[in-house]
Write an enzyme that holds these catalytic residues in place. Structure first.
Site, short mmCIF file in Angstrom:
data_model
loop_
_atom_site.label_atom_id
_atom_site.label_comp_id
_atom_site.label_asym_id
_atom_site.label_seq_id
_atom_site.Cartn_x
_atom_site.Cartn_y
_atom_site.Cartn_z
CD1 TRP A 131 0.30 -5.74 -3.16
CD2 TRP A 131 0.30 -6.51 -1.06
NE1 TRP A 131 0.96 -6.94 -3.15
CE2 TRP A 131 0.98 -7.43 -1.88
CE3 TRP A 131 0.18 -6.78 0.30
CZ2 TRP A 131 1.52 -8.61 -1.39
CZ3 TRP A 131 0.72 -7.96 0.78
CH2 TRP A 131 1.38 -8.86 -0.06
CD GLU A 169 19.51 -12.57 -4.68
OE1 GLU A 169 18.91 -13.03 -3.70
OE2 GLU A 169 19.18 -11.51 -5.23
CE LYS A 182 12.70 -2.50 -4.33
NZ LYS A 182 13.64 -3.61 -4.64
CD GLU A 229 12.12 -12.29 -5.81
OE1 GLU A 229 11.69 -11.60 -4.88
OE2 GLU A 229 13.27 -12.13 -6.28
CE LYS A 239 16.29 -11.31 -7.16
NZ LYS A 239 16.93 -10.65 -6.06
CB CYS A 272 -0.87 0.04 1.25
SG CYS A 272 -1.97 -1.35 1.39
CG HIS A 297 23.01 -36.08 1.51
ND1 HIS A 297 23.42 -37.29 2.00
CD2 HIS A 297 24.13 -35.31 1.39
CE1 HIS A 297 24.73 -37.26 2.21
NE2 HIS A 297 25.18 -36.07 1.84
CG ASN A 315 -0.07 2.42 3.59
OD1 ASN A 315 -1.07 2.41 2.89
ND2 ASN A 315 1.06 3.00 3.21
N GLY A 316 -1.20 -0.77 6.66
CA GLY A 316 -1.02 -1.54 7.89
C GLY A 316 -2.23 -2.42 8.13
NE ARG A 340 5.32 1.42 -1.18
CZ ARG A 340 6.24 1.48 -0.23
NH1 ARG A 340 7.35 2.14 -0.47
NH2 ARG A 340 6.08 0.90 0.92
#
Ligand code: F6R
Length: 606
Positions: A73, A480, A601, A487, A484, A2, A503, A99-100, A27
């Site tokens: 959001w 990483e 974001k 995502e 990436k 948000c 294993h 927001n929250g 965002r």
């Protein structure tokens, strides 16, 4: 996640609010809306979808010089027109953007409904608008104070009263809000990106603070009404830094910016005369640093992964035991906080809720915590008060690239600093400084291989599953690379330490499951050759990221080479091709690269 924008001044608010909303699009969000006050009434327009959808339904001549706006959001209630913010009370006098999460929204809603209030959305936020109507006072700030005493949860909030359009009232608990100071006009935002075009002078609210913002000034206070004093901060990021420029995507631009971003992270921090580094924001004398027995690194997502590599750097160069843990796990497991441990919080945005809460938990229990943060003045940076700023510039793409690299560079600076206080020799220190200075050009040479990596990515894009493997400090690089790829391309990717393959995961190796093997020519190179043999024996396609040297003793599907650095810094360079690989696989799969589905974001909620 948000976003909030607000404007009060002499100009029409709507265009400024819309432009602010566009700035917050990076965002991640699913609906947008605004409210502008005029002639004792509020004009509220909102819709599910994108800011451009809001633009389409915005009446041409929406007038008024005070307004608030929001990108939502979804948390409580699906993305819909009704659930979009702003929310208003039944009479349409108060509008709020929030927001929250209001944790006791259920019980507050039930009470309001019992007294006859009809709700128009499924959101937790709407209760605030209705509660305001039950406390109408002469001063909007007093009404909001009364309401906030009833709610539990987190909020960054902006409120507008149709009958008093000479102010916007904002408050913060756990979700950022900043005031932008203009010339006889003021701005409000949850993220300075929304107001940097208009002003570079900002005031960050702290948790438990409220502010009355008028065109010619602002007054901050606690929720109990006691005045607080704030010092404005100057944002150094220019408006142009937020533009995509010649690039098709912010992610691609940010990958390309890495040489320059690394230079900025290093700038003024190398001390060749003493073969060490100087970190101004550390504010820890040599004696205090030498008393540190352990280092614990906290962060989420890529910040946690960069911290895992940071832990390797610290152990290798400074011989101080170090490990990284997801901040989200750490804060809930009642961690033991030790006086001789140094805690380091890592965050690009400086607003990730879990990381901020972990920092607060460490501090509450008397621990020392440093921040490695990109956004100056952000909540985590202020909570830590000391640490290392990355100076990587704004990162707009949802996935992190340049800030991952710059975080690793920041850890290298810290590890060398600590190491030189201990057993790292002058010769080793000098070699590492030279290697750090060479990094920007080396990254640039890797970026020059883009065409080859793009061709390889088109092959890779045909698969549905992939493994990334590496050993020791290259295991975080495998993590990483896999993160990436999943995502932005939605291709399922898993990372394993190469030694763990046999294993269990080996069961899934087949011609349909490629493995990316990350293997600089270090002490573990021969072990990694055995890993490749294991994969080839199961007909698994193998893509190798390595360094120049003798040809591999077996056939693989492709090899990408990166320049050699000092062994401690090699993992950083092998991470660069993986960014390009993820980018080009996503491009081949026609994904929304800068705003991948379901991701935001800056994750400012739990
Ligand atoms: C991955 C990514 C996320 C963030 C994570 C932490 O590409 O971008 O995993 O790294 O949400 O964000 P910050 O660093 O802002 O705390």
């Amino acid at each position: 996640m948000c976003g909030i924008v607000g404007y009060i001044g002499k100009r029409d608010a709507a265009p400024i609010l819309m432009e602010g909303l566009h700035r917050l699009e990076y965002r991640g969000y699913d609906s947008a809306g605004l409210a502008v006050a005029r002639n004792d009434k509020l004009q509220v327009i909102k819709t599910k979808g994108k800011v451009r959808d809001l633009e389409r339904i915005l009446p041409e001549r929406i007038k008024g010089t005070t307004g608030i706006a929001h990108t939502r959001w979804a948390t409580h209630g699906e993305p819909s027109d009704a659930n979009a913010h702003p929310h208003t009370d039944a009479t349409g006098r108060f509008a709020i953007v929030h927001n929250g999460i209001i944790e006791n929204a259920g019980s507050l809603r039930a009470k309001l409904q019992a007294s006859g209030v009809v709700f128009r959305s499924e959101t937790d936020s709407e209760v605030i608008a209705h509660l305001l109507a039950t406390f109408p006072t002469d001063k909007l700030e007093d009404s909001l104070r009364a309401v906030l005493k009833l709610v539990t949860g987190t909020y960054g909030i902006a409120v507008l009263d149709a009958q008093r359009p000479d102010s916007i009232v904002i408050a913060r608990n756990g979700s950022p809000v900043v005031i932008g100071i203009g010339d006889h006009e003021m701005f409000v935002a949850s993220d300075p990106a929304a107001l940097v075009r208009h002003t570079q002078s900002v005031v960050h609210l702290d948790d438990g603070e409220l502010a009355v913002v008028r065109a010619d000034g602002y007054a901050t206070s606690t929720l109990d009404g006691g005045a607080t004093a704030k010092t404005p901060l100057t944002i150094t990021w220019s408006d142009e830094a937020f533009d995509k420029g010649e690039f098709a995507h912010y992610m691609r631009k940010e990958i390309a910016e890495q040489p320059e971003a690394i230079r900025r992270t290093l700038s003024g921090r190398l001390e060749p005369r003493f073969q060490t580094t100087h970190i101004g924001g550390l504010e820890m004398a040599a004696r205090e640093l030498l008393e540190v027995k352990r280092i614990k690194i906290l962060g989420c997502g890529s910040a946690f992964i960069a911290g895992s590599l940071g832990a390797h750097l610290i152990e290798q160069l400074a011989r101080v035991p170090a490990n990284a843990e997801p901040a989200s796990e750490f804060r809930y497991r009642n961690p033991v906080i030790e006086q001789d441990t140094l805690y380091i919080a890592v965050s690009q945005s400086g607003e990730t809720f879990d990381t901020l809460a972990a920092v607060q938990e460490v501090k509450r229990k008397g621990g020392r915590v440093l921040g490695i943060v990109n956004v100056v003045g952000s909540s985590i940076a202020r909570e830590c008060a000391r640490g290392i700023y990355l100076h990587a510039g704004p990162e707009i793409a949802v996935v992190s690239t340049k800030t991952f690299t710059c975080t690793v560079v920041a850890f290298a600076l810290l590890a060398i600093h600590l190491g030189r206080l201990k057993d790292l020799s002058t010769a080793q220190g000098a070699r590492l400084l030279t290697a750090l200075q060479a990094l920007p050009d080396q990254v640039a040479t890797i970026l020059n291989q883009e065409a080859r990596i793009a061709t390889l990515a088109r092959t890779f894009a045909r698969y549905e599953n992939a493994y990334f493997v590496g050993r020791a400090a290259c295991y975080p690089i495998a993590m990483e690379g896999a993160l990436k790829l999943k995502e932005i391309s939605y291709l399922h990717a898993e990372a394993y330490p190469a030694s763990e393959l046999k294993h269990g995961p080996l069961a899934l190796i087949s011609p349909q499951t490629p493995t990316v093997v990350i293997m600089p020519r270090d002490d573990l190179y021969a072990k990694n050759l055995s890993t490749i043999e294991e994969i080839r024996a199961r007909s698994g396609p193998t893509f190798v990221i390595t360094q120049p040297g003798d040809p591999l003793p077996m056939n693989v599907d492709a090899t990408i080479e990166v320049p050699k650095s000092e062994p401690a810094l090699d993992p950083l360079l092998v991470s660069i091709p993986l960014q390009l690989l993820a980018y080009h696989v996503a491009l081949a799969r026609d994904r929304n690269i800068d705003q991948p589905r379901n991701l935001a974001k800056s994750v400012t909620v739990e």
